[in-house]
Design a protein around this motif. Structure first.
Motif, PDB file in Angstrom:
ATOM      1  N   SER A 158      98.021 -15.434  21.760  1.00  0.00           N
ATOM      2  CA  SER A 158      98.220 -16.371  22.865  1.00  0.00           C
ATOM      3  C   SER A 158      99.184 -17.478  22.501  1.00  0.00           C
ATOM      4  O   SER A 158     100.003 -17.902  23.316  1.00  0.00           O
ATOM      5  N   ASP A 159      99.141 -18.001  21.282  1.00  0.00           N
ATOM      6  CA  ASP A 159     100.029 -19.108  20.909  1.00  0.00           C
ATOM      7  C   ASP A 159     100.999 -18.743  19.793  1.00  0.00           C
ATOM      8  O   ASP A 159     101.755 -19.594  19.329  1.00  0.00           O
ATOM      9  N   LYS A 160     100.990 -17.473  19.317  1.00  0.00           N
ATOM     10  CA  LYS A 160     101.919 -16.990  18.296  1.00  0.00           C
ATOM     11  C   LYS A 160     101.839 -17.838  17.022  1.00  0.00           C
ATOM     12  O   LYS A 160     102.845 -18.088  16.355  1.00  0.00           O
ATOM     13  N   LYS A 161     100.661 -18.287  16.663  1.00  0.00           N
ATOM     14  CA  LYS A 161     100.507 -19.161  15.506  1.00  0.00           C
ATOM     15  C   LYS A 161     100.981 -18.460  14.247  1.00  0.00           C
ATOM     16  O   LYS A 161     100.604 -17.329  13.965  1.00  0.00           O
ATOM     17  N   THR A 210     106.902 -31.763  18.485  1.00  0.00           N
ATOM     18  CA  THR A 210     106.762 -30.865  19.637  1.00  0.00           C
ATOM     19  C   THR A 210     108.147 -30.773  20.277  1.00  0.00           C
ATOM     20  O   THR A 210     108.680 -31.774  20.758  1.00  0.00           O
ATOM     21  N   ASP A 235      97.126 -14.897  16.428  1.00  0.00           N
ATOM     22  CA  ASP A 235      96.569 -15.245  17.730  1.00  0.00           C
ATOM     23  C   ASP A 235      97.686 -15.040  18.733  1.00  0.00           C
ATOM     24  O   ASP A 235      98.625 -15.826  18.797  1.00  0.00           O
ATOM     25  N   ARG A 287     103.415 -22.975  16.310  1.00  0.00           N
ATOM     26  CA  ARG A 287     102.691 -22.345  17.399  1.00  0.00           C
ATOM     27  C   ARG A 287     103.387 -22.677  18.718  1.00  0.00           C
ATOM     28  O   ARG A 287     104.046 -23.709  18.852  1.00  0.00           O
ATOM     29  N   ARG A 288     103.252 -21.765  19.666  1.00  0.00           N
ATOM     30  CA  ARG A 288     103.779 -22.004  21.008  1.00  0.00           C
ATOM     31  C   ARG A 288     102.645 -22.535  21.866  1.00  0.00           C
ATOM     32  O   ARG A 288     101.578 -21.925  21.931  1.00  0.00           O
ATOM     33  N   ILE A 289     102.884 -23.678  22.516  1.00  0.00           N
ATOM     34  CA  ILE A 289     101.835 -24.299  23.330  1.00  0.00           C
ATOM     35  C   ILE A 289     101.851 -23.612  24.686  1.00  0.00           C
ATOM     36  O   ILE A 289     102.559 -24.010  25.611  1.00  0.00           O
ATOM     37  N   SER A 290     101.084 -22.564  24.818  1.00  0.00           N
ATOM     38  CA  SER A 290     101.130 -21.743  26.020  1.00  0.00           C
ATOM     39  C   SER A 290     100.479 -22.414  27.216  1.00  0.00           C
ATOM     40  O   SER A 290     100.817 -22.107  28.359  1.00  0.00           O
ATOM     41  N   ASN A 291      99.486 -23.333  26.969  1.00  0.00           N
ATOM     42  CA  ASN A 291      98.815 -23.952  28.098  1.00  0.00           C
ATOM     43  C   ASN A 291      99.621 -25.093  28.700  1.00  0.00           C
ATOM     44  O   ASN A 291      99.229 -25.679  29.699  1.00  0.00           O
TER      45      ASN A 291
END
Length: 308
Positions: free
Chosen positions: A29-32, A79, A27, A56-60
Motif C-alpha cells: 500500500s505505501d511501498k515502504k 515529505t 507493504d 514510503r509513499r503516502i497513499s492516504n
C-alpha cells in the motif's frame, strides 16, 4: 517493506543503481522501503547524511507524495512532491536513479522504483533547491555550449566561404570548358569546310585535267586531219569560186551574199570526199595598209563565222 543497502562509489548522470533486498517485508500500500546510503545524497531542498532511511509513499494523502524518515521512523526528515517516472521493464529489486552533480557535491536522487513495477517516483527539483555549486556548474555548461555553438557557426561560415570559392572556381572552369568546346567546334567546322573545299577543288582539277586532255586530243585530231589535207593539197582541184562583196569600209555580210554562202555550204556538205575552203580578204586602196589589212581580216572572219 523492502530493506536495501546502497554503497555510492562512482555515480554517473541518471544512472540506475540496483539495490539488493535484505529481510524484505513489503507493504504494497505505501511501498515502504529501507535504504542505506554510504555517502551523503541530495533530495529536493536538503542533503541526507550517510545512513539508513525509510522511503514510503503516502497513499492516504496523494499517490505522488513520498515521505522520508529515519530507520526507526521516529523522525520524518522530508515529505516531497513527486511525478511519475517510467521504465520499459520492471526490476526484481529496488532501483534508484541519481542526477549528475559537480565533483565533491552530494549526488541527487532522481527517481525511486519499487521492485516489480515500471512506474516510479521522480523527485521534482525547483530552482530554489539548487545549490550554488549546481547553479555555477550549469552556468559553466551553458557557457561551454555557447562557445561550442560559436565555434560551429564560425566553422559553418568558413565552410560556406570555401564552398562559395569552390563553386566560383567550378563556374570559371565550366565557362572555360564551354569556351574551349566552342573553339573546338568552330575549328572542327572550319576543318570540315576546308575538307569540302579541298575535295571540290580536287574534283574540279580532275574535270579540268580531263577536259584539257580531251581538248588536246581534239586538237591533235584536227591537226592531223589538216596536216593530212595539206599533204594531199596537190591532189585537190578547184571546184568553184565565189566572190562576196562588202559595202565601203564595212565587214558586215549583205543579204544577197549570204545566199551565195548558203550555196557554198550545201555543195561542201554534199561532197563525197574532203573539201578545202580557202578564204581571202581584200579591200580597195583607200586607207593605210595597216587599216586595210585589219579590215580584210575582219571580212574573212565574218564569212567564216557564217559558214561555221
Amino acid at each position: 517493506m523492502k530493506t536495501v543497502h546502497i554503497t555510492i562509489a562512482i555515480i554517473a548522470a541518471a544512472m540506475l543503481m540496483t539495490l539488493s533486498p535484505a529481510n524484505a517485508k513489503a507493504d504494497e500500500s505505501d511501498k515502504k522501503t529501507v535504504v542505506t546510503f554510504s555517502q551523503p545524497v541530495e533530495i529536493p531542498g536538503m542533503v541526507l547524511p550517510a545512513g539508513t532511511y525509510v522511503f514510503r509513499r503516502i497513499s492516504n494523502i496523494d499517490p505522488h507524495v513520498v515521505q522520508i524518515s529515519n530507520a526507526d521512523e521516529t523522525q520524518v526528515y522530508a515529505t516531497r512532491l513527486t511525478i511519475p517516472d517510467y521504465r520499459m521493464d520492471p526490476a526484481d529489486t529496488t532501483l534508484i536513479a541519481f542526477e549528475e552533480r559537480p565533483n565533491g557535491s552530494p549526488q541527487g536522487i532522481k527517481s525511486w522504483f519499487y521492485p516489480g513495477e515500471t512506474t516510479g517516483e521522480e523527485f521534482v527539483y525547483t530552482s530554489s533547491s539548487r545549490t550554488k555549486d549546481q547553479i555555477e556548474a550549469m552556468k559553466d555548461e551553458i557557457e561551454a555550449i555557447q562557445a561550442q555553438m560559436a565555434d560551429m557557426r564560425n566553422a559553418q561560415a568558413h565552410q560556406a566561404e570555401r564552398i562559395d570559392a569552390v563553386g566560383h572556381r567550378a563556374q570559371e572552369g565550366l565557362a572555360e570548358a564551354n569556351k574551349e568546346a566552342m573553339a573546338a567546334t568552330t575549328a572542327s567546322q572550319i576543318a570540315a569546310a576546308a575538307d569540302r573545299i579541298a575535295a571540290d577543288a580536287d574534283r574540279r582539277a580532275e574535270a579540268a585535267q580531263f577536259n584539257a586532255r580531251r581538248s588536246v586530243n581534239q586538237i591533235h585530231t584536227v591537226a592531223e586531219e589538216i596536216e593530212g589535207r595539206i599533204a594531199n593539197l596537190d591532189k585537190y582541184k578547184m571546184a568553184d569560186q565565189t566572190t562576196v562583196t562588202f559595202n565601203f569600209n564595212s565587214d558586215e555580210l549583205r543579204k544577197e551574199d549570204m545566199s551565195k554562202l548558203d550555196n557554198v555550204a550545201r555543195s561542201v556538205s554534199g561532197a563525197h570526199s574532203g573539201c578545202l575552203i580557202e578564204l581571202q580578204g581584200f579591200t580597195d586602196k583607200i586607207g593605210t595598209e595597216k587599216y586595210n589589212l585589219g579590215l580584210s581580216d575582219r571580212r574573212v572572219e565574218s564569212v567564216l563565222r557564217y559558214l561555221v
